[in-house]
Design a protein around this motif. Structure first.
Motif, PDB file in Angstrom:
ATOM      1  N   PRO A  38     -14.020 -12.338  41.772  1.00  0.00           N
ATOM      2  CA  PRO A  38     -12.792 -13.031  41.367  1.00  0.00           C
ATOM      3  C   PRO A  38     -12.133 -13.779  42.521  1.00  0.00           C
ATOM      4  O   PRO A  38     -11.535 -14.832  42.320  1.00  0.00           O
ATOM      5  N   THR A  39     -12.278 -13.245  43.737  1.00  0.00           N
ATOM      6  CA  THR A  39     -11.667 -13.890  44.891  1.00  0.00           C
ATOM      7  C   THR A  39     -12.322 -15.243  45.164  1.00  0.00           C
ATOM      8  O   THR A  39     -11.633 -16.230  45.440  1.00  0.00           O
ATOM      9  N   ALA A  88     -11.227 -17.712  42.443  1.00  0.00           N
ATOM     10  CA  ALA A  88      -9.835 -18.112  42.620  1.00  0.00           C
ATOM     11  C   ALA A  88      -9.694 -19.047  43.814  1.00  0.00           C
ATOM     12  O   ALA A  88      -8.923 -20.017  43.761  1.00  0.00           O
ATOM     13  N   TYR A 113      -3.762 -19.746  43.593  1.00  0.00           N
ATOM     14  CA  TYR A 113      -4.697 -18.671  43.942  1.00  0.00           C
ATOM     15  C   TYR A 113      -4.333 -17.331  43.298  1.00  0.00           C
ATOM     16  O   TYR A 113      -5.177 -16.701  42.654  1.00  0.00           O
ATOM     17  N   ARG A 134      -6.520 -15.473  40.454  1.00  0.00           N
ATOM     18  CA  ARG A 134      -7.215 -14.243  40.851  1.00  0.00           C
ATOM     19  C   ARG A 134      -6.828 -13.080  39.935  1.00  0.00           C
ATOM     20  O   ARG A 134      -7.682 -12.312  39.501  1.00  0.00           O
ATOM     21  N   ARG A 135      -5.532 -12.978  39.634  1.00  0.00           N
ATOM     22  CA  ARG A 135      -5.080 -11.923  38.726  1.00  0.00           C
ATOM     23  C   ARG A 135      -5.735 -12.065  37.353  1.00  0.00           C
ATOM     24  O   ARG A 135      -6.188 -11.090  36.755  1.00  0.00           O
ATOM     25  N   VAL A 150      -9.430 -11.030  37.567  1.00  0.00           N
ATOM     26  CA  VAL A 150      -9.577  -9.568  37.664  1.00  0.00           C
ATOM     27  C   VAL A 150      -9.341  -8.937  36.298  1.00  0.00           C
ATOM     28  O   VAL A 150     -10.082  -8.034  35.883  1.00  0.00           O
TER      29      VAL A 150
END
Length: 55
Positions: A2-3, A6, A42, A46-47, A50
């Motif tokens: 995910p990082t 993002a 970002y 990212r949230r 996830v």
């Protein structure tokens, strides 16, 4: 993962913001606006990634 996703989306948003204001803003202003755009995109992306992954 995910990082990385993002970061990719946020980098594209940062470039887009810099390009949109390049006609009337100096380079330092473009860099600051790009950094703000990066962080504004970002963390929500990212949230979301996830949560989409389910962990």
């Amino acid at each position: 993962m995910p990082t990385i996703g993002a970061m990719t989306v946020a980098t594209l948003a940062s470039y887009l913001v810099g390009d949109l204001i390049s006609g009337f803003a100096s380079l330092p202003v473009q860099m600051v606006a790009g950094a703000f755009a990066f962080y504004a995109v970002y963390f929500p992306v990212r949230r979301w990634l996830v949560e989409l992954r389910g962990t």
